[in-house]
Design an enzyme around this catalytic site. Structure first.
Site, PDB file in Angstrom:
ATOM      1  N   ASP A   1      41.266  44.965  36.627  1.00 40.14           N
ATOM      2  CA  ASP A   1      42.004  43.695  36.766  1.00 40.14           C
ATOM      3  C   ASP A   1      43.002  43.733  37.921  1.00 40.14           C
ATOM      4  OD1 ASP A   1      40.785  42.899  34.315  1.00 40.14           O
ATOM      5  OD2 ASP A   1      42.322  44.015  33.226  1.00 40.14           O
TER       6      ASP A   1
ATOM      7  N   LYS B   1      40.355  42.451  42.287  1.00 42.72           N
ATOM      8  CA  LYS B   1      39.228  42.740  43.175  1.00 42.72           C
ATOM      9  C   LYS B   1      38.500  41.461  43.561  1.00 42.72           C
ATOM     10  CE  LYS B   1      37.547  45.599  40.115  1.00 42.72           C
ATOM     11  NZ  LYS B   1      38.677  45.709  39.190  1.00 42.72           N
TER      12      LYS B   1
ATOM     13  N   GLY C   1      34.854  41.057  34.945  1.00 37.23           N
ATOM     14  CA  GLY C   1      34.889  39.595  35.071  1.00 37.23           C
ATOM     15  C   GLY C   1      35.750  39.091  36.191  1.00 37.23           C
TER      16      GLY C   1
END
Ligand code: GDP
Length: 419
Positions: free
Chosen positions: A17, A20, A44
């Site tokens: 998280d 990226k 995600g």
């Protein structure tokens, strides 16, 4: 034997998280190929394109560039069900998306086993996303898994699945997970084959050909270095090698094929799930970081644990990955903090450590404190940043022993400062 052309790589330097998604999106237009090498649909990114929200979990971010080819490498574990759902967001991906024939499949029972195992662990739960990633990698290593290419030979797959359930009957019983009905499972598998068959390929050959032709390739890491199965905070890690080296086995590249390594780190730290987190702030300051940084998971919605920047851990990550340049993300989240701390060492059993020990249990952070700043708004160049923000970045650069080449000061593309 290796080619002159190298593949660049983006890797998270903390616990995932790191942001990226923004950097991959920013750079993706430069690349002809974007390749995922590990993990599954537990990763995600949410990217907003023309006002439409697009959620990417398995499909590489190059999908947003109509000219880029996207590859899901052999090291990824693929849930055909979720991949098909994700593909529905796009019109036609044939010729733009290739799935490694050797990637292992997450079948519906993997997710059920994942959730049952977590429940049994009780307070020792790892905090997995419960999506079957761990059980699928477990089957792969136990040589019990099913590769995507096996979808193409239905009769053999049927027999192998029957044998798998017979062998694992006791395990399913122990977890209280029902063995699926073979006719239902085979119907589902036929559906997977119908949709996915055109995309299944020998992706190692595709990537080699692209390198031979001098194409620009970006390898897209998921999660972060400290979640690496070998070098992370075991056992609170993910089930794959998230580090740059994982791209070699997860795509079929040699170490010599890797070019520039870009490491992504947030200006503070976050972690989802359980496990050691030396700089965690379980107080109002932590809450302030969580709210300012909107630290809630894209995949699960879970509140992330927040804390100060851990320079010891990020320096370790830079070394493990051979990082050439760091992108420092979310510096704006530190706006309005009077004082900002950086972890510069650990203390364990009365001793000072300047490295990440094999077991991080029982370590406490040693902090250095810096003065904060009001706001980074409107800064276009490094010199535009408030003096204290510049000092903070330069100090981090010194501590992690790696150049900070980009500084991100908002989710917007334009709010990225290049140094
Ligand atoms: P990833 O999995 O590493 O891509 O990270 P996430 O997508 O979970 O987290 C990135 C989130 O932070 C996204 O919502 C981004 O829009 C946001 N973000 C990225 N860079 C910045 C930044 O510099 N400042 C702020 N405030 N938000 C950012």
């Amino acid at each position: 034997m290796s080619f002159e052309k190298k593949a660049d790589l983006i890797v998270g330097l903390q616990w995932g998280d790191e942001g990226k998604g923004k950097i991959v999106d920013l750079l993706a237009s430069k690349y002809d190929y974007v390749v995922r090498y590990q993990g599954g649909h537990n990763a995600g990114h949410t990217i907003v394109l023309d006002g439409k929200k697009i959620a990417l979990h398995l499909i590489p971010s190059g999908v947003l560039n109509p000219k880029a080819i996207n590859i899901i490498g052999n090291g990824v574990v693929v849930s055909p069900f979720h991949l098909i759902e994700e593909m529905k967001q796009f019109e036609n991906l044939e010729g733009r998306l290739f799935i490694s024939d050797r990637a292992h499949m997450i079948l519906p029972y993997h997710a059920e086993i994942d959730m049952a195992k977590e429940k049994m662990r009780g307070s020792n739960a790892i905090g997995t996303t419960g999506r079957g990633i761990g059980p699928c990698y477990t089957d792969k290593v136990a040589r019990n898994g099913f590769m995507i290419m096996e979808l193409l030979d239905e009769n053999t797959l049927f027999k192998k699945l029957e044998a798998y359930f017979a062998d694992n009957k006791k395990l399913f019983e122990a977890y209280g997970v029902e063995i699926p009905s073979m006719s239902e499972l085979m119907n589902e598998i036929r559906r997977y084959k119908e949709v996915l068959a055109p995309y299944i390929s020998n992706t190692t050959q595709i990537v080699w050909k692209a390198l031979r032709e001098g194409k620009n390739i970006l390898l897209e890491g998921a999660q972060g270095t400290l979640l690496d199965i070998d070098h992370g905070t075991y056992p609170y890690v993910t089930s794959s090698n998230t580090i740059a080296a994982g791209s070699c086995s997860g795509v079929g590249l040699s170490p010599k094929d890797i070019g520039k390594v870009i490491g992504i780190a947030k200006a503070y730290s976050t972690r989802v799930g359980n496990g050691v987190f030396p700089t965690e702030l379980e107080d109002a300051t932590g809450e302030k970081l969580r709210v300012s940084g909107a630290e809630f998971g894209t995949t699960t919605g879970r509140a992330r644990r927040c804390g100060w920047f851990d320079a010891v851990a990020v320096r370790y990550a830079c070394r493990l990955n051979g990082v050439d340049a760091v992108s420092l993300m979310k510096l704006d989240v530190l706006d309005g903090f009077e004082k900002i701390k950086i972890c510069i060492a650990y203390k364990k059993d009365g001793q000072m450590l300047d490295y990440v020990p094999s077991s991080m249990d029982g370590i406490t952070p040693v902090y250095e404190e810096m003065d904060g700043w009001e706001s980074l708004k409107g800064a276009k160049t490094f010199a535009d940043l408030p003096a204290n923000a510049q000092k903070y970045v330069l100090r981090l650069e010194e501590l992690i022993d790696t150049k900070i080449e980009m500084v991100s000061i908002s989710p917007e593309r334009n709010d990225t400062i290049f140094r």
